[in-house]
Design an enzyme around this catalytic site. Structure first.
Site, PDB file in Angstrom:
ATOM      1  N   TYR A  13    -117.622 -57.501  67.779  1.00 44.66           N
ATOM      2  CA  TYR A  13    -118.700 -56.613  66.878  1.00 44.66           C
ATOM      3  C   TYR A  13    -118.234 -55.321  66.936  1.00 44.66           C
ATOM      4  CZ  TYR A  13    -122.138 -60.520  66.465  1.00 44.66           C
ATOM      5  OH  TYR A  13    -122.634 -61.444  66.271  1.00 44.66           O
ATOM      6  N   GLY A  15    -114.569 -54.284  67.783  1.00 46.58           N
ATOM      7  CA  GLY A  15    -113.176 -54.139  67.391  1.00 46.58           C
ATOM      8  C   GLY A  15    -113.123 -54.464  65.803  1.00 46.58           C
ATOM      9  N   ASN A  92    -114.500 -58.193  75.478  1.00 45.18           N
ATOM     10  CA  ASN A  92    -115.788 -57.781  76.377  1.00 45.18           C
ATOM     11  C   ASN A  92    -115.816 -57.663  77.594  1.00 45.18           C
ATOM     12  OD1 ASN A  92    -114.635 -60.220  75.822  1.00 45.18           O
ATOM     13  ND2 ASN A  92    -116.341 -61.470  76.277  1.00 45.18           N
ATOM     14  N   THR A  93    -116.597 -57.043  78.187  1.00 46.99           N
ATOM     15  CA  THR A  93    -116.660 -56.645  79.638  1.00 46.99           C
ATOM     16  C   THR A  93    -118.180 -57.030  80.143  1.00 46.99           C
ATOM     17  OG1 THR A  93    -117.332 -54.524  78.829  1.00 46.99           O
ATOM     18  CG2 THR A  93    -114.989 -54.699  79.455  1.00 46.99           C
ATOM     19  N   GLU A 162    -117.275 -46.590  71.709  1.00 50.71           N
ATOM     20  CA  GLU A 162    -117.926 -46.668  70.344  1.00 50.71           C
ATOM     21  C   GLU A 162    -119.330 -46.561  70.625  1.00 50.71           C
ATOM     22  OE1 GLU A 162    -116.418 -46.841  67.602  1.00 50.71           O
ATOM     23  OE2 GLU A 162    -118.343 -46.384  67.084  1.00 50.71           O
ATOM     24  N   LEU A 164    -121.406 -46.984  67.794  1.00 52.84           N
ATOM     25  CA  LEU A 164    -122.059 -47.682  66.702  1.00 52.84           C
ATOM     26  C   LEU A 164    -123.106 -48.493  66.989  1.00 52.84           C
ATOM     27  CD1 LEU A 164    -121.266 -50.766  66.134  1.00 52.84           C
ATOM     28  CD2 LEU A 164    -118.987 -49.974  65.751  1.00 52.84           C
ATOM     29  N   LYS A 221    -120.487 -42.725  77.953  1.00 53.73           N
ATOM     30  CA  LYS A 221    -120.984 -43.802  77.006  1.00 53.73           C
ATOM     31  C   LYS A 221    -122.068 -44.616  77.773  1.00 53.73           C
ATOM     32  CE  LYS A 221    -120.993 -47.634  74.744  1.00 53.73           C
ATOM     33  NZ  LYS A 221    -121.188 -47.856  73.328  1.00 53.73           N
ATOM     34  N   CYS A 277    -125.365 -54.301  75.142  1.00 55.77           N
ATOM     35  CA  CYS A 277    -124.963 -53.182  75.705  1.00 55.77           C
ATOM     36  C   CYS A 277    -126.047 -52.598  76.745  1.00 55.77           C
ATOM     37  CB  CYS A 277    -124.547 -52.085  74.779  1.00 55.77           C
ATOM     38  SG  CYS A 277    -122.953 -52.353  73.874  1.00 55.77           S
ATOM     39  N   GLN A 279    -128.561 -53.447  78.673  1.00 53.35           N
ATOM     40  CA  GLN A 279    -128.871 -53.904  79.935  1.00 53.35           C
ATOM     41  C   GLN A 279    -127.592 -53.912  80.934  1.00 53.35           C
ATOM     42  OE1 GLN A 279    -131.573 -56.899  80.822  1.00 53.35           O
ATOM     43  NE2 GLN A 279    -130.183 -58.286  81.956  1.00 53.35           N
ATOM     44  N   LYS A 280    -126.334 -54.382  80.119  1.00 49.94           N
ATOM     45  CA  LYS A 280    -125.263 -54.307  80.987  1.00 49.94           C
ATOM     46  C   LYS A 280    -124.714 -53.163  81.471  1.00 49.94           C
ATOM     47  CE  LYS A 280    -121.669 -54.713  77.907  1.00 49.94           C
ATOM     48  NZ  LYS A 280    -120.636 -53.755  78.118  1.00 49.94           N
ATOM     49  N   ARG A 347    -127.358 -61.510  71.383  1.00 51.73           N
ATOM     50  CA  ARG A 347    -127.287 -61.243  72.903  1.00 51.73           C
ATOM     51  C   ARG A 347    -128.251 -60.615  73.409  1.00 51.73           C
ATOM     52  NH1 ARG A 347    -121.203 -59.284  72.529  1.00 51.73           N
ATOM     53  NH2 ARG A 347    -121.858 -58.228  70.620  1.00 51.73           N
TER      54      ARG A 347
HETATM   55  C1  UDX Z   1    -117.163 -55.527  73.451  1.00 56.18           C
HETATM   56  C2  UDX Z   1    -117.583 -55.184  74.769  1.00 56.18           C
HETATM   57  O1  UDX Z   1    -118.698 -56.246  75.093  1.00 56.18           O
HETATM   58  C3  UDX Z   1    -118.428 -54.095  74.787  1.00 56.18           C
HETATM   59  O2  UDX Z   1    -118.612 -53.338  76.068  1.00 56.18           O
HETATM   60  C4  UDX Z   1    -117.439 -52.746  74.162  1.00 56.18           C
HETATM   61  O3  UDX Z   1    -118.265 -51.497  73.949  1.00 56.18           O
HETATM   62  C5  UDX Z   1    -116.796 -53.171  72.794  1.00 56.18           C
HETATM   63  O4  UDX Z   1    -116.282 -54.643  73.080  1.00 56.18           O
HETATM   64  P1  UDX Z   1    -118.020 -56.810  71.396  1.00 56.18           P
HETATM   65  O5  UDX Z   1    -117.063 -56.181  70.341  1.00 56.18           O
HETATM   66  O6  UDX Z   1    -119.531 -56.630  70.815  1.00 56.18           O
HETATM   67  O7  UDX Z   1    -118.183 -55.607  72.487  1.00 56.18           O
HETATM   68  O8  UDX Z   1    -117.851 -58.017  72.117  1.00 56.18           O
HETATM   69  P2  UDX Z   1    -117.280 -59.491  71.450  1.00 56.18           P
HETATM   70  O9  UDX Z   1    -118.044 -59.686  70.486  1.00 56.18           O
HETATM   71  O10 UDX Z   1    -117.484 -60.362  72.820  1.00 56.18           O
HETATM   72  O11 UDX Z   1    -115.599 -59.455  71.298  1.00 56.18           O
HETATM   73  C6  UDX Z   1    -114.835 -59.295  72.302  1.00 56.18           C
HETATM   74  C7  UDX Z   1    -113.520 -60.069  71.694  1.00 56.18           C
HETATM   75  O12 UDX Z   1    -112.307 -60.076  72.551  1.00 56.18           O
HETATM   76  C8  UDX Z   1    -114.026 -61.634  71.626  1.00 56.18           C
HETATM   77  O13 UDX Z   1    -113.552 -62.001  70.422  1.00 56.18           O
HETATM   78  C9  UDX Z   1    -112.733 -62.436  72.524  1.00 56.18           C
HETATM   79  O14 UDX Z   1    -112.191 -63.480  72.062  1.00 56.18           O
HETATM   80  C10 UDX Z   1    -111.808 -61.434  72.739  1.00 56.18           C
HETATM   81  N1  UDX Z   1    -110.967 -61.329  73.809  1.00 56.18           N
HETATM   82  C11 UDX Z   1    -111.531 -61.380  74.997  1.00 56.18           C
HETATM   83  C12 UDX Z   1    -109.484 -61.104  73.501  1.00 56.18           C
HETATM   84  O15 UDX Z   1    -108.707 -61.400  72.504  1.00 56.18           O
HETATM   85  N2  UDX Z   1    -108.546 -61.357  74.571  1.00 56.18           N
HETATM   86  C13 UDX Z   1    -109.371 -61.175  76.212  1.00 56.18           C
HETATM   87  O16 UDX Z   1    -108.370 -61.185  76.827  1.00 56.18           O
HETATM   88  C14 UDX Z   1    -110.729 -61.263  76.126  1.00 56.18           C
HETATM   89  C1  UDX Z   2    -126.708 -49.437  71.092  1.00 54.74           C
HETATM   90  C2  UDX Z   2    -126.611 -48.118  70.752  1.00 54.74           C
HETATM   91  O1  UDX Z   2    -127.523 -47.343  70.113  1.00 54.74           O
HETATM   92  C3  UDX Z   2    -125.142 -47.894  70.566  1.00 54.74           C
HETATM   93  O2  UDX Z   2    -124.737 -46.376  70.415  1.00 54.74           O
HETATM   94  C4  UDX Z   2    -124.160 -48.310  71.386  1.00 54.74           C
HETATM   95  O3  UDX Z   2    -122.839 -48.087  70.811  1.00 54.74           O
HETATM   96  C5  UDX Z   2    -124.566 -50.011  71.369  1.00 54.74           C
HETATM   97  O4  UDX Z   2    -125.621 -49.871  72.016  1.00 54.74           O
HETATM   98  P1  UDX Z   2    -127.187 -51.693  69.725  1.00 54.74           P
HETATM   99  O5  UDX Z   2    -127.252 -52.539  70.860  1.00 54.74           O
HETATM  100  O6  UDX Z   2    -126.421 -52.447  68.664  1.00 54.74           O
HETATM  101  O7  UDX Z   2    -126.704 -50.322  69.944  1.00 54.74           O
HETATM  102  O8  UDX Z   2    -128.689 -51.445  69.125  1.00 54.74           O
HETATM  103  P2  UDX Z   2    -129.716 -50.511  69.046  1.00 54.74           P
HETATM  104  O9  UDX Z   2    -130.313 -50.137  67.732  1.00 54.74           O
HETATM  105  O10 UDX Z   2    -129.540 -49.211  70.101  1.00 54.74           O
HETATM  106  O11 UDX Z   2    -131.089 -51.385  69.604  1.00 54.74           O
HETATM  107  C6  UDX Z   2    -131.017 -51.760  71.059  1.00 54.74           C
HETATM  108  C7  UDX Z   2    -132.175 -52.690  71.305  1.00 54.74           C
HETATM  109  O12 UDX Z   2    -133.671 -51.391  71.381  1.00 54.74           O
HETATM  110  C8  UDX Z   2    -132.710 -53.599  70.247  1.00 54.74           C
HETATM  111  O13 UDX Z   2    -133.306 -54.606  70.843  1.00 54.74           O
HETATM  112  C9  UDX Z   2    -133.634 -52.637  69.538  1.00 54.74           C
HETATM  113  O14 UDX Z   2    -134.717 -53.545  68.754  1.00 54.74           O
HETATM  114  C10 UDX Z   2    -134.553 -51.876  70.557  1.00 54.74           C
HETATM  115  N1  UDX Z   2    -135.197 -50.654  70.160  1.00 54.74           N
HETATM  116  C11 UDX Z   2    -134.583 -49.801  69.745  1.00 54.74           C
HETATM  117  C12 UDX Z   2    -136.532 -50.717  70.409  1.00 54.74           C
HETATM  118  O15 UDX Z   2    -137.145 -51.470  70.980  1.00 54.74           O
HETATM  119  N2  UDX Z   2    -137.354 -49.413  69.914  1.00 54.74           N
HETATM  120  C13 UDX Z   2    -136.569 -48.337  69.324  1.00 54.74           C
HETATM  121  O16 UDX Z   2    -137.333 -47.408  69.097  1.00 54.74           O
HETATM  122  C14 UDX Z   2    -135.077 -48.429  69.291  1.00 54.74           C
END
Ligand code: UDX
Ligand code: UDX
Length: 467
Positions: A13, A15, A92-93, A162, A164, A221, A277, A279-280, A347
């Site tokens: 999501y 990368g 992912n972490t 990041e 986003l 972050k 993100c 909770q983690k 997630r």
């Molecule tokens: C990930 C992290 O969870 C988050 O903490 C960070 O901020 C951004 O990267 P996201 O992109 O949402 O977030 O994760 P995910 O959609 O799970 O993508 C990670 C990818 O890495 C997976 O497609 C996985 O297959 C790949 N991966 C993982 C590798 O290619 N090599 C590895 O050794 C481990």
């Molecule tokens: C978040 C951060 O916003 C982003 O900057 C970071 O890079 C990754 O984590 P994301 O998890 O994609 O992004 O979504 P976000 O829009 O922040 O929402 C997180 C959760 O909070 C969602 O379940 C959303 O529904 C909830 N939320 C958000 C509320 O319940 N109320 C709000 O007012 C805002």
């Protein structure tokens, strides 16, 4: 130093969209996104961009424009690393599920594997960019591994977290509030920072590109996500007070958000925050604080999670208590499964935990989400390990038609704030439900008065009800 080739490890999501935007904005740079997961890479390469693995408004067009020109998706990890001047790590972490720090610390297994792989295959100097959210001081682990290769290659480590948000990834990437780049203060470190600044400054105004030391960047972050999640937990705590005092949480949000010091964003009460993100990252912060013996700090941030868990549980309990204290054998319709609208990501979605609670009471659930597949719903429930997979399959149905989902149900629960829910023919839904027909609006998006006029009994988060 001018960057000509970028490799990004991790086509998820973060990368995928990030690299697509860099490729769009910097056509002279060759960007290759690699991943171990062959199916995922194949999906990124699907000729029909509607099938790319991440659903984000506007992303398909960008991929269509840049793919094959200067954007490539590949499983040839070694090759891509070897050729690149700059390597982003975007794997992912997840929270550790075993050993020391289980349930709290970040599992850095993948990060370390990436570092070792980079060390093994590199034959030229490289800038390594941490894109994944990491515990503070991870850069020193990376540096340690990379500097022991014995092949005289110079690796500079940068932290470039990041920010986003899913659902608005493209917009956030195209016009970010800020870009944060942390690097080593040495001249080589600063040259690496400059190389990355140059890439972003192609489309981001320079005053929005912040440079710091590595540790400030890594900690910023975690802190950014902790503050955002804290706002949601704060307003959710207030929503519970609203429900017993006849205050209305929307009105309270507006009143406090009008204070420019507080600001209006992120004050929407909900059934609980989800996503990969929040909770983690808070658990990570809590773990770091405890590791340094900062127990008060750890307890303070942990409370944000405790409040969020409470919010999900109390929503489920509200459904049960309203339905005469038993949901056993009753059909309850779920509208929404994604953790928020405009994404297919589930997630840590609140819906999963609310469903789990109701399933423990033998409820029968019917789920509809515009973007989430049936397979994903079952995978999410099975992952919790609360009950046999066969039980989840027998108690939960997933349909592609919201009217079918709601038909013959005792209650409809809104778990995700998809816009389309408001445009449904609620009279038709009401006519096909058992009576009294209940709606539990966990996002406060429906038009309560209209629904009440139809005959529904409506509970809305953060509002006092007379059900
Ligand atoms: C990930 C992290 O969870 C988050 O903490 C960070 O901020 C951004 O990267 P996201 O992109 O949402 O977030 O994760 P995910 O959609 O799970 O993508 C990670 C990818 O890495 C997976 O497609 C996985 O297959 C790949 N991966 C993982 C590798 O290619 N090599 C590895 O050794 C481990
Ligand atoms: C978040 C951060 O916003 C982003 O900057 C970071 O890079 C990754 O984590 P994301 O998890 O994609 O992004 O979504 P976000 O829009 O922040 O929402 C997180 C959760 O909070 C969602 O379940 C959303 O529904 C909830 N939320 C958000 C509320 O319940 N109320 C709000 O007012 C805002």
């Amino acid at each position: 130093m001018k960057i000509k080739k970028i490799c990004c490890i991790g086509a998820g999501y973060v990368g995928g969209p990030t690299m697509a935007v860099i490729a769009k904005k910097c056509p002279e740079i060759q960007v290759t996104v690699v991943d171990l997961n062959e199916a995922r890479i194949a999906a990124w390469n699907d000729t029909d961009v509607n099938n790319i693995p991440v659903y984000e408004p506007g992303l398909g067009d960008i991929v269509a424009e840049a793919r094959g020109r200067n954007l490539f998706f590949s499983t040839q990890v070694d090759e891509a690393i070897q050729e690149a001047d700059m390597v982003f790590i975007s794997v992912n972490t997840p929270t550790k599920t075993y050993g020391e720090g289980k349930g709290q610390a970040a599992d850095l297994k993948w990060i370390e594997l990436c570092a070792r792989q980079i060390a093994r295959v590199s034959t030229s100097d490289k800038i390594i960019v941490e894109k994944s959210t990491l515990p503070v001081r991870t850069a020193s682990t990376l540096k340690d591994i990379l500097s022991h290769t014995g092949n005289n290659i110079n690796f500079q480590i940068l932290s470039n977290p990041e920010f986003l948000a899913e659902g608005t990834a493209v917009e956030d990437l195209l016009s970010p509030d800020r870009v944060l780049i942390g690097g080593d203060p040495s001249p080589k470190g600063q040259a690496a920072v400059e190389a990355l600044v140059e890439i972003y400054s192609t489309w981001v105004p320079t005053e929005r590109i912040l440079t710091t030391n590595l540790w400030s960047s890594e900690l910023s972050k975690l802190t950014a996500n902790a503050f955002l999640a804290q706002r949601v937990s704060s307003i959710n705590a207030i929503s519970e007070i609203c429900e017993v005092t006849e205050a209305d949480v929307i009105e309270v949000s507006r009143a406090i958000g009008s204070d420019s010091r507080v600001g209006p964003k992120f004050l929407k009460a909900s059934v609980g925050f989800g996503g990969s993100c929040f909770q983690k990252d808070i658990l990570n912060l809590v773990y770091i604080a405890r590791t340094y013996g900062l127990n008060e700090v750890a307890n303070y941030w942990e409370q944000v999670i405790i409040m969020n868990d409470h919010q999900k549980r109390r929503f489920a309990k509200k459904v049960i208590s309203s339905l005469y204290n038993t949901v056993s054998g009753k059909k309850i319709a779920f509208l929404g499964w994604a953790f928020k609208k405009d994404t297919n990501d589930t997630r840590e979605s609140a819906a999963i935990y609310v469903a789990d609670h109701l399933l423990n009471e033998n409820a029968e659930l019917s789920v509809f989400d515009p973007k989430v597949t049936a397979q994903q719903v079952y995978t999410d429930l099975d992952y919790l390990g609360t009950r046999e997979s066969s039980k989840n399959t027998s108690l939960v149905t997933v349909t592609e038609d919201p009217y079918e989902t709601c038909k013959d149900s005792h209650a409809v629960a809104v778990l995700t704030e998809w816009d389309e829910f408001n445009n449904y023919d609620w009279q038709k839904i009401y006519d096909n439900m058992l009576k009294p027909a209940y709606i539990f609006d966990g996002r406060d998006i429906l038009e309560t008065e209209k629904l009440k006029a139809i005959g529904f009994r409506v509970y809305t988060i953060g509002k006092t009800q007379t059900l």
